[in-house]
Design a protein around this motif. Structure first.
Motif, mmCIF file in Angstrom:
data_model
loop_
_atom_site.group_PDB
_atom_site.id
_atom_site.type_symbol
_atom_site.label_atom_id
_atom_site.label_comp_id
_atom_site.label_asym_id
_atom_site.label_seq_id
_atom_site.Cartn_x
_atom_site.Cartn_y
_atom_site.Cartn_z
ATOM 1 N N ASP A 182 0.831 -1.196 0.000
ATOM 2 C CA ASP A 182 0.000 0.000 0.000
ATOM 3 C C ASP A 182 0.872 1.256 0.000
ATOM 4 N N GLU A 183 1.990 1.201 0.721
ATOM 5 C CA GLU A 183 2.920 2.327 0.749
ATOM 6 C C GLU A 183 3.571 2.529 -0.618
ATOM 7 N N ILE A 184 3.833 1.429 -1.327
ATOM 8 C CA ILE A 184 4.372 1.535 -2.691
ATOM 9 C C ILE A 184 3.387 2.279 -3.578
ATOM 10 N N CYS A 185 2.092 1.987 -3.408
ATOM 11 C CA CYS A 185 1.056 2.668 -4.198
ATOM 12 C C CYS A 185 1.077 4.179 -3.970
ATOM 13 N N ALA A 195 -4.016 -2.618 -5.083
ATOM 14 C CA ALA A 195 -4.089 -1.362 -5.833
ATOM 15 C C ALA A 195 -5.529 -0.866 -5.939
ATOM 16 N N SER A 196 -6.475 -1.788 -6.127
ATOM 17 C CA SER A 196 -7.885 -1.405 -6.224
ATOM 18 C C SER A 196 -8.396 -0.832 -4.907
ATOM 19 N N ASN A 197 -8.028 -1.467 -3.804
ATOM 20 C CA ASN A 197 -8.434 -0.956 -2.490
ATOM 21 C C ASN A 197 -7.815 0.419 -2.223
ATOM 22 N N TYR A 198 -6.565 0.584 -2.639
ATOM 23 C CA TYR A 198 -5.900 1.874 -2.469
ATOM 24 C C TYR A 198 -6.617 2.944 -3.281
#
Length: 458
Positions: A51-54, A76-79
């Motif tokens: 999530d941090e990468i996103c 990625a979708s949740n982010y």
């Protein structure tokens, strides 16, 4: 080389290599083993790390990242759903096929994660596609644009999603079965916006929708031309829960004459407004008919003779001079304006002592610095255009924080930026531990203020 050191003979080297190859399973070549190890190491990262990468990816890269495998697609979708709630997708039909706009990769990748959708036209295949695609998403906004001859049949196509939406909008639309036939499916509607809407009813009462009750409705956006229908009186009597209204200056006598009480009133003022209009506004404020007043439209002709509007909270001040803003509106809490020079920003930051939110068009991002340094009550800066830093500028969170901390009793401030500026400042702020100032992408901005939703068209 020391005399005691010797070069391994070819026989010894081949012996070691043979031993190594013997211990390596024949079904796992060395290159393949390394490839599997790298893949395993990356996917072993927990979801918080992914999530941090996103956080560091532009939308185009986020979409590419999300298409690598099922697990990363879910992350990625949740982010996207959490961090980009203000984004919307436009659905239309071309040659019988559903089209998603804008034509960006992230729209295709995250089409099932959008909270806001707008229908262009009234093709039923588009509505049916949306009913299936978005049925599990808690939609916030459903809009209809250039949709003619809407009937209840259209509403039935999307009944499963339209009844959950908070905001229902009609722009340049018309209905043949009466607007109420559509609105009765909107059981969770809190905000109704009518922008150039034509109701063509062949039977019954043309304005039947104004005679009904809408228990969840809070705000009515009335941007229709022509004389106010008498049924509008019944609408406010049947719906005392509607305490927020947007309209032109022509609505002011109506509000006064029928003793309508509002928490929020947004008035669109025309260029030829007379002193009578501002006298009417002052009367409504003095009589406590409104709690918060917002002005938009053509205000550049306003002069210092404007009577003090004690309930005035925010203004749309595009093309208005700095002198006029400071003379007539120095007590406002919210402003939407254009900043073209650092001196202008400094004057406004010093003069608007009660300013809490600033929605700005700026030439350079650096123009926000005076607001950070001199506006203690400011909680939000929203940069509504793509702007760059001045040449040689090293704007970072630590620099913004340092300036903010010079101000006594300053509130925590969030700066909303478009993608390019957001990522650039974020990259220059690696390692910064800031608590007074934070930055976010503009897609993360959500507001319940109807004035802001109007000027940003969200």
């Amino acid at each position: 080389m020391k005399p005691s050191e010797t070069i391994p003979s070819p026989e010894r080297r081949s012996s070691r290599l043979a031993t190594k190859m013997k211990n390596t399973p024949p079904s796992m070549p060395l290159a393949k083993k390394r490839k599997k190890k790298l893949k395993t190491d990356f996917l072993s990262l927990n979801n918080d790390t992914l999530d941090e990468i996103c956080e560091w990816l532009p939308l185009k890269s986020l979409a590419a990242f999300g298409m690598t495998c099922k697990r990363i697609n879910q992350v990625a979708s949740n982010y996207f759903r959490r961090k980009h709630p203000a984004n919307y997708v436009l659905l239309s039909s071309s040659n019988g096929k559903v089209q998603l706009h804008p034509k960006e990769q992230y729209v295709q990748c995250f089409s099932e994660q959008f909270h806001n959708i707008v229908f262009h036209g009234a093709e039923k295949n588009v509505l049916q596609y949306a009913a299936t695609t978005f049925k599990k998403i808690p939609l916030r906004r459903i809009g209809f644009f250039a949709a003619d001859y809407l009937t209840e049949a259209h509403a039935k196509c999307i009944d499963g999603i339209i009844k959950k939406a908070d905001i229902i909008e009609f722009t340049r639309c018309s209905s043949t079965g009466g607007l109420y036939e559509i609105l009765k499916h909107c059981s969770n509607m809190k905000h109704l916006a009518l922008k150039s809407f034509t109701e063509c009813k062949t039977h019954g009462h043309k304005h039947e929708w104004m005679l009904q009750q809408y228990p969840t409705l809070k705000h009515l956006h009335w941007d229709l031309c022509g004389k106010l229908p008498v049924e509008l009186i019944n609408f406010f009597k049947n719906n005392p829960n509607v305490d927020s209204f947007y309209g032109t200056q022509a609505i002011l006598p109506f509000i006064r004459d029928h003793n309508i009480m509002l928490k929020t009133l947004v008035v669109k003022v025309s260029a030829d407004s007379t002193e009578t209009v501002f006298d009417q506004l002052r009367d409504l404020c003095d009589q406590n008919a409104v709690q918060s007043l917002f002005l938009m439209g053509d205000l550049k002709q306003v002069n210092s003779n404007l009577p003090m509007l004690n309930k005035l909270t925010g203004i749309y001040a595009i093309d208005m001079t700095t002198a006029t803003i400071l003379q007539s509106f120095s007590h406002i809490k919210l402003i939407n304006t254009t900043i073209t020079a650092l001196t202008q920003a400094t004057q406004l930051a010093h003069g608007l002592v009660n300013l809490e939110e600033a929605y700005l068009d700026v030439t350079f991002i650096d123009s926000i610095m005076p607001f950070i340094r001199f506006a203690p009550k400011l909680t939000k800066i929203f940069i509504n255009n793509t702007a760059s830093m001045r040449p040689g500028s090293k704007l970072s969170l630590s620099k913004l924080e340092k300036q903010r901390n010079k101000l006594a009793n300053a509130t925590k401030l969030t700066v909303y930026l478009k993608e390019g500026a957001y990522l650039k400042i974020k990259n220059m702020s690696i390692g910064s531990n800031c608590s007074t100032v934070q930055i976010k992408p503009i897609e993360a901005h959500i507001t319940n203020n109807v004035f802001i939703r109007t000027i940003l068209d969200i």
